[in-house]
Design an enzyme around this catalytic site. Structure first.
Site, PDB file in Angstrom:
ATOM      1  N   TRP A 198       1.213  49.470 -25.283  1.00  0.00           N
ATOM      2  CA  TRP A 198       0.270  50.558 -25.589  1.00  0.00           C
ATOM      3  C   TRP A 198       0.016  50.698 -27.085  1.00  0.00           C
ATOM      4  O   TRP A 198      -0.998  51.272 -27.488  1.00  0.00           O
ATOM      5  CB  TRP A 198       0.802  51.902 -25.064  1.00  0.00           C
ATOM      6  CG  TRP A 198       0.896  51.971 -23.576  1.00  0.00           C
ATOM      7  CD1 TRP A 198       2.040  51.905 -22.834  1.00  0.00           C
ATOM      8  CD2 TRP A 198      -0.179  52.112 -22.626  1.00  0.00           C
ATOM      9  NE1 TRP A 198       1.749  51.991 -21.487  1.00  0.00           N
ATOM     10  CE2 TRP A 198       0.384  52.129 -21.337  1.00  0.00           C
ATOM     11  CE3 TRP A 198      -1.577  52.233 -22.740  1.00  0.00           C
ATOM     12  CZ2 TRP A 198      -0.380  52.247 -20.171  1.00  0.00           C
ATOM     13  CZ3 TRP A 198      -2.333  52.352 -21.583  1.00  0.00           C
ATOM     14  CH2 TRP A 198      -1.738  52.358 -20.325  1.00  0.00           C
TER      15      TRP A 198
ATOM     16  N   ASP B 256       2.960  34.926 -21.894  1.00  0.00           N
ATOM     17  CA  ASP B 256       2.759  35.256 -23.310  1.00  0.00           C
ATOM     18  C   ASP B 256       1.940  34.169 -24.013  1.00  0.00           C
ATOM     19  O   ASP B 256       1.970  33.003 -23.618  1.00  0.00           O
ATOM     20  CB  ASP B 256       4.137  35.408 -23.991  1.00  0.00           C
ATOM     21  CG  ASP B 256       4.040  36.157 -25.317  1.00  0.00           C
ATOM     22  OD1 ASP B 256       2.990  36.759 -25.590  1.00  0.00           O
ATOM     23  OD2 ASP B 256       5.021  36.114 -26.079  1.00  0.00           O
ATOM     24  N   GLY B 257       1.234  34.571 -25.054  1.00  0.00           N
ATOM     25  CA  GLY B 257       0.516  33.607 -25.891  1.00  0.00           C
ATOM     26  C   GLY B 257      -1.000  33.658 -25.766  1.00  0.00           C
ATOM     27  O   GLY B 257      -1.697  32.799 -26.306  1.00  0.00           O
ATOM     28  N   ASN B 258      -1.505  34.668 -25.087  1.00  0.00           N
ATOM     29  CA  ASN B 258      -2.970  34.767 -24.929  1.00  0.00           C
ATOM     30  C   ASN B 258      -3.670  34.919 -26.278  1.00  0.00           C
ATOM     31  O   ASN B 258      -4.711  34.305 -26.532  1.00  0.00           O
ATOM     32  CB  ASN B 258      -3.332  35.988 -24.078  1.00  0.00           C
ATOM     33  CG  ASN B 258      -2.852  35.864 -22.653  1.00  0.00           C
ATOM     34  OD1 ASN B 258      -2.414  34.801 -22.234  1.00  0.00           O
ATOM     35  ND2 ASN B 258      -2.932  36.951 -21.903  1.00  0.00           N
TER      36      ASN B 258
ATOM     37  N   TRP C  26      -3.646  31.710 -28.238  1.00  0.00           N
ATOM     38  CA  TRP C  26      -4.582  30.757 -27.624  1.00  0.00           C
ATOM     39  C   TRP C  26      -5.991  31.018 -28.152  1.00  0.00           C
ATOM     40  O   TRP C  26      -6.709  30.096 -28.522  1.00  0.00           O
ATOM     41  CB  TRP C  26      -4.551  30.915 -26.098  1.00  0.00           C
ATOM     42  CG  TRP C  26      -5.405  29.944 -25.352  1.00  0.00           C
ATOM     43  CD1 TRP C  26      -5.022  28.736 -24.834  1.00  0.00           C
ATOM     44  CD2 TRP C  26      -6.806  30.091 -25.028  1.00  0.00           C
ATOM     45  NE1 TRP C  26      -6.088  28.127 -24.218  1.00  0.00           N
ATOM     46  CE2 TRP C  26      -7.195  28.945 -24.323  1.00  0.00           C
ATOM     47  CE3 TRP C  26      -7.751  31.092 -25.271  1.00  0.00           C
ATOM     48  CZ2 TRP C  26      -8.488  28.753 -23.850  1.00  0.00           C
ATOM     49  CZ3 TRP C  26      -9.052  30.904 -24.816  1.00  0.00           C
ATOM     50  CH2 TRP C  26      -9.417  29.746 -24.111  1.00  0.00           C
TER      51      TRP C  26
ATOM     52  N   LEU D  66       3.918  34.830   0.243  1.00  0.00           N
ATOM     53  CA  LEU D  66       4.368  35.157  -1.115  1.00  0.00           C
ATOM     54  C   LEU D  66       4.101  36.635  -1.465  1.00  0.00           C
ATOM     55  O   LEU D  66       3.038  37.155  -1.133  1.00  0.00           O
ATOM     56  CB  LEU D  66       3.589  34.276  -2.111  1.00  0.00           C
ATOM     57  CG  LEU D  66       3.781  34.593  -3.593  1.00  0.00           C
ATOM     58  CD1 LEU D  66       5.093  33.987  -4.093  1.00  0.00           C
ATOM     59  CD2 LEU D  66       2.614  34.047  -4.421  1.00  0.00           C
TER      60      LEU D  66
ATOM     61  N   HIS E 231      -7.011  36.826 -23.274  1.00  0.00           N
ATOM     62  CA  HIS E 231      -6.539  37.570 -22.103  1.00  0.00           C
ATOM     63  C   HIS E 231      -7.356  37.188 -20.863  1.00  0.00           C
ATOM     64  O   HIS E 231      -6.825  37.084 -19.767  1.00  0.00           O
ATOM     65  CB  HIS E 231      -6.642  39.082 -22.345  1.00  0.00           C
ATOM     66  CG  HIS E 231      -5.698  39.565 -23.409  1.00  0.00           C
ATOM     67  ND1 HIS E 231      -4.374  39.174 -23.451  1.00  0.00           N
ATOM     68  CD2 HIS E 231      -5.875  40.399 -24.465  1.00  0.00           C
ATOM     69  CE1 HIS E 231      -3.790  39.756 -24.489  1.00  0.00           C
ATOM     70  NE2 HIS E 231      -4.682  40.490 -25.128  1.00  0.00           N
TER      71      HIS E 231
ATOM     72  N   SER F 154       3.459  45.565 -20.884  1.00  0.00           N
ATOM     73  CA  SER F 154       4.755  46.232 -21.079  1.00  0.00           C
ATOM     74  C   SER F 154       4.562  47.671 -21.540  1.00  0.00           C
ATOM     75  O   SER F 154       3.482  48.052 -22.016  1.00  0.00           O
ATOM     76  CB  SER F 154       5.586  45.466 -22.117  1.00  0.00           C
ATOM     77  OG  SER F 154       5.117  45.741 -23.434  1.00  0.00           O
ATOM     78  N   THR F 155       5.637  48.454 -21.435  1.00  0.00           N
ATOM     79  CA  THR F 155       5.569  49.844 -21.912  1.00  0.00           C
ATOM     80  C   THR F 155       5.341  49.881 -23.422  1.00  0.00           C
ATOM     81  O   THR F 155       4.935  50.895 -23.962  1.00  0.00           O
ATOM     82  CB  THR F 155       6.873  50.611 -21.564  1.00  0.00           C
ATOM     83  OG1 THR F 155       7.987  49.793 -21.923  1.00  0.00           O
ATOM     84  CG2 THR F 155       6.952  50.960 -20.099  1.00  0.00           C
TER      85      THR F 155
END
Ligand code: IPE
Ligand code: IPE
Ligand code: MG
Length: 265
Positions: A87, A38-40, A43, A149, A55, A83-84
């Site tokens: 949108w 979070d935080g784009n 920024w 991974l 982003h 997230s849902t």
């Protein structure tokens, strides 16, 4: 990449990044790390740039964090990418976000294949643009046999939506006689979630200073250790990930019981 990281002064002198990683590996590592990136937007705002620039910068951070998690031997890295609820943002921002998987995987997929990383996705596919889905599906197919991974993207994912779908699928399976209501227990319920292949996250990191879950993995985070940091996602560095893991290693997980002897840190 890692060699470029700064050396850290400790009471025992200056520790190289490789030594630091080795020291972290000596203690119990989180097997599954989940990150709410979070935080784009903030920024970008701080630099008077459009939100999409944030982003893009945020997307670039996924590479070094994935590399480091793989190097540490983390089993699963789940990244909340969309997230849902996202949108409802302006169409232009949503369209841009939906193009990022193509750009990211277009450039990074060969390295992921090479580095034995397996790509997975959890979230609803239906609403995703065809090209976005195609890029993710290709990455999943090309890395299917990798054993390092697992890089799991939460894309068009919502915790409540996931639980509702699990309940619907359980009811369907009861209806067809595949299972009976006596079969419903915590582990069988988990099998109906989108994360069924993975164990629950041990460590959740959220960047940008927000102290909330925003509908992320509501069932799976029941006993997860949380680390909240003010760092905005595009600024999140390998150093920040190492610090979060060190913080995790200082915690005492009790699961409702008492501190086990010898495990005190
Ligand atoms: C996280 O950054 C990325 C997504 C939610 C897709 P934000 O876009 O939420 O950035 P802030 O919270 O507005 O700073
Ligand atoms: C959570 O961030 C979703 C992702 C990081 C993908 P948001 O920015 O959407 O969350 P809120 O709106 O601040 O709760
Ligand atoms: Mg946000």
């Amino acid at each position: 990449m890692l060699n470029k990281m700064k050396l850290r002064k400790t009471s025992k002198g200056t520790e190289s990044i490789e030594e630091r990683i080795e020291n972290i590996k000596k203690q119990e590592l989180p097997k599954h790390i989940a990150i709410i990136m979070d935080g784009n937007g903030r920024w970008a705002g701080k630099r008077a740039l459009p939100r999409i620039a944030g982003h893009h910068e945020g997307m670039k951070k996924v590479k070094p964090i994935t590399r480091l998690a793989n190097k540490l031997g983390i089993e699963v890295l789940t990244l909340y990418a969309f997230s849902t609820e996202n949108w409802i943002r302006p169409k232009m921002e949503v369209d841009y976000l939906m193009k990022l998987p193509q750009e990211f995987l277009g450039a990074f997929l060969p390295e992921l294949v090479e580095e034995n990383v397996r790509v997975e996705m959890m979230g609803h596919r239906e609403k995703l643009p065809e090209d976005t889905l195609k890029a993710v599906q290709k990455a999943m197919d090309d890395t299917r046999d990798n054993t390092g991974l697992t890089l799991n993207f939460a894309l068009n994912y919502g915790g409540r939506d996931e639980i509702i779908h699990a309940v619907q699928n359980i009811l369907e399976d009861i209806g067809t006689g595949k299972i009976s209501n006596k079969d419903i227990a915590e582990d069988t319920f988990s099998n109906y979630l989108m994360s069924s292949k993975f164990q629950d996250p041990d460590l959740l990191i959220r960047t940008s200073g927000e102290i909330r879950l925003s509908n992320f993995m509501l069932w799976q985070l029941a006993y997860t250790e949380f680390v909240f940091t003010d760092v905005l996602w595009p600024d999140f560095s390998e150093e920040d990930l190492l610090q979060a893991i060190e913080e995790y290693q200082r915690r005492s997980r009790r699961y409702g019981g008492l501190k086990s002897e010898g495990k005190e840190k």
